[in-house]
Design an enzyme around this catalytic site. Structure first.
Site, PDB file in Angstrom:
ATOM      1  N   GLY A 158      44.189  38.971  50.018  1.00 55.25           N
ATOM      2  CA  GLY A 158      43.659  38.029  49.037  1.00 55.25           C
ATOM      3  C   GLY A 158      44.648  37.569  47.977  1.00 55.25           C
ATOM      4  CG  ASP A 160      32.515  40.958  44.085  1.00 48.13           C
ATOM      5  OD1 ASP A 160      31.688  40.594  43.244  1.00 48.13           O
ATOM      6  OD2 ASP A 160      32.251  41.058  45.295  1.00 48.13           O
ATOM      7  N   GLY A 192      34.820  45.506  41.318  1.00 43.18           N
ATOM      8  CA  GLY A 192      35.915  46.229  40.662  1.00 43.18           C
ATOM      9  C   GLY A 192      36.350  47.460  41.445  1.00 43.18           C
ATOM     10  CB  THR A 231      39.294  46.503  45.787  1.00 44.02           C
ATOM     11  OG1 THR A 231      38.177  46.170  46.609  1.00 44.02           O
ATOM     12  CG2 THR A 231      40.558  46.510  46.620  1.00 44.02           C
ATOM     13  CG  LEU A 232      42.193  45.457  41.203  1.00 43.15           C
ATOM     14  CD1 LEU A 232      42.034  44.460  40.067  1.00 43.15           C
ATOM     15  CD2 LEU A 232      43.650  45.920  41.285  1.00 43.15           C
ATOM     16  CG  ASP A 271      39.125  36.593  53.941  1.00 35.67           C
ATOM     17  OD1 ASP A 271      39.060  37.195  52.843  1.00 35.67           O
ATOM     18  OD2 ASP A 271      38.756  37.097  55.014  1.00 35.67           O
TER      19      ASP A 271
HETATM   20  P1  IMP Z   1      35.672  44.371  44.600  1.00 38.88           P
HETATM   21  O1  IMP Z   1      36.227  45.621  45.145  1.00 38.88           O
HETATM   22  O2  IMP Z   1      34.174  44.289  44.737  1.00 38.88           O
HETATM   23  O3  IMP Z   1      36.118  44.040  43.189  1.00 38.88           O
HETATM   24  O4  IMP Z   1      36.150  43.212  45.542  1.00 38.88           O
HETATM   25  C1  IMP Z   1      37.414  42.737  45.502  1.00 38.88           C
HETATM   26  C2  IMP Z   1      37.868  42.353  46.897  1.00 38.88           C
HETATM   27  O5  IMP Z   1      36.829  41.774  47.678  1.00 38.88           O
HETATM   28  C3  IMP Z   1      38.933  41.331  46.747  1.00 38.88           C
HETATM   29  O6  IMP Z   1      40.162  41.962  46.993  1.00 38.88           O
HETATM   30  C4  IMP Z   1      38.611  40.298  47.790  1.00 38.88           C
HETATM   31  O7  IMP Z   1      39.395  40.529  48.938  1.00 38.88           O
HETATM   32  C5  IMP Z   1      37.179  40.520  48.177  1.00 38.88           C
HETATM   33  N1  IMP Z   1      36.268  39.525  47.572  1.00 38.88           N
HETATM   34  C6  IMP Z   1      35.450  39.708  46.520  1.00 38.88           C
HETATM   35  N2  IMP Z   1      34.753  38.594  46.240  1.00 38.88           N
HETATM   36  C7  IMP Z   1      35.169  37.681  47.155  1.00 38.88           C
HETATM   37  C8  IMP Z   1      34.819  36.303  47.374  1.00 38.88           C
HETATM   38  O8  IMP Z   1      34.009  35.674  46.693  1.00 38.88           O
HETATM   39  N3  IMP Z   1      35.466  35.688  48.414  1.00 38.88           N
HETATM   40  C9  IMP Z   1      36.375  36.313  49.195  1.00 38.88           C
HETATM   41  N4  IMP Z   1      36.730  37.599  49.013  1.00 38.88           N
HETATM   42  C10 IMP Z   1      36.125  38.272  47.995  1.00 38.88           C
HETATM   43 MG    MG Z   2      38.389  39.152  52.416  1.00 36.51          MG
END
Ligand code: IMP
Ligand code: MG
Length: 191
Positions: free
Chosen positions: A51, A110, A112, A114-115, A166
């Site tokens: 991403g 999103d 949070g 992953t980070l 994506d």
């Molecule tokens: P989190 O772990 O929920 O914060 O999600 C973050 C990861 O999910 C990012 O690294 C993105 O790869 C993927 N992601 C989150 N939201 C979206 C979106 O709206 N479109 C595409 N990928 C997303």
């Molecule tokens: Mg993705």
């Protein structure tokens, strides 16, 4: 001059962040990062793939301190459906983190998770400093207490594609960020 494919690149999707706004945000974020990091020390930029691909490439070209780049693969979505578990697919323990100034990059925050997962792993390896940067932050409740030091802007809590983001590994090449309505995602459109 218009690029040859300017018309086709519109794709009929509602634009959430225009190409011009992306450029402006990247320039502003790089100025904030430059302000906080000395110009003569290496900044170790660890970017979440795939991403953060475009964001990484644009951001580092604004920075003037010595830069080292690392790519870490993570996965949390299947199509537009969030998986319950975040997977950091690479071995963070093998990275030269101790004593380094580390900047974690992702395109969108999103939940949070992953980070936060990556931050925990990096933090355990004794970096000299550790900051996180996201281009976009969704306006929603977080399941973690991670608050990135650098945020381009907040966007509505919708599924977006483009500028690295994506759906099923497609749409990453759009130079802007657009909403992908659920009906278009489910068709698995090849663009
Ligand atoms: P989190 O772990 O929920 O914060 O999600 C973050 C990861 O999910 C990012 O690294 C993105 O790869 C993927 N992601 C989150 N939201 C979206 C979106 O709206 N479109 C595409 N990928 C997303
Ligand atoms: Mg993705």
């Amino acid at each position: 001059m218009q690029p040859h494919n300017a018309g086709r690149r519109q794709q009929g999707l509602p634009v959430v962040v225009s190409e011009a706004e992306v450029r402006e945000m990247v320039a502003r974020l790089s100025a904030e990062i430059a302000r906080d990091h000395p110009d003569d020390e290496v900044l170790y930029v660890v970017a979440i793939m795939k991403g953060a691909l475009m964001f990484l490439a644009d951001l580092v070209r604004h920075l003037t301190m010595p830069i080292e780049i690392e790519l870490v693969n993570a996965r949390s979505y299947q199509g537009t459906q969030r998986q319950s578990e975040v997977e950091i697919l690479d071995d963070v323990a093998s990275l030269p983190i101790a004593g380094r100034h580390v900047l974690l990059l992702d395109c969108v925050l999103d939940s949070g998770e992953t980070l936060a997962a990556l931050r925990r792993q990096v933090s355990a390896r004794a970096p000299a400093s550790l900051k996180t940067c996201v281009l976009l932050s969704k306006a929603r409740e977080r399941t973690t207490d991670l608050r990135p030091e650098y945020v381009g802007r907040t966007i509505p809590d919708v599924f977006v594609v483009g500028y690295g983001l994506d759906c099923g590994n497609r749409w990453r090449h759009l130079p802007y960020v657009a909403q992908l309505p659920p009906d278009r995602a489910s068709k698995g459109e090849a663009r």
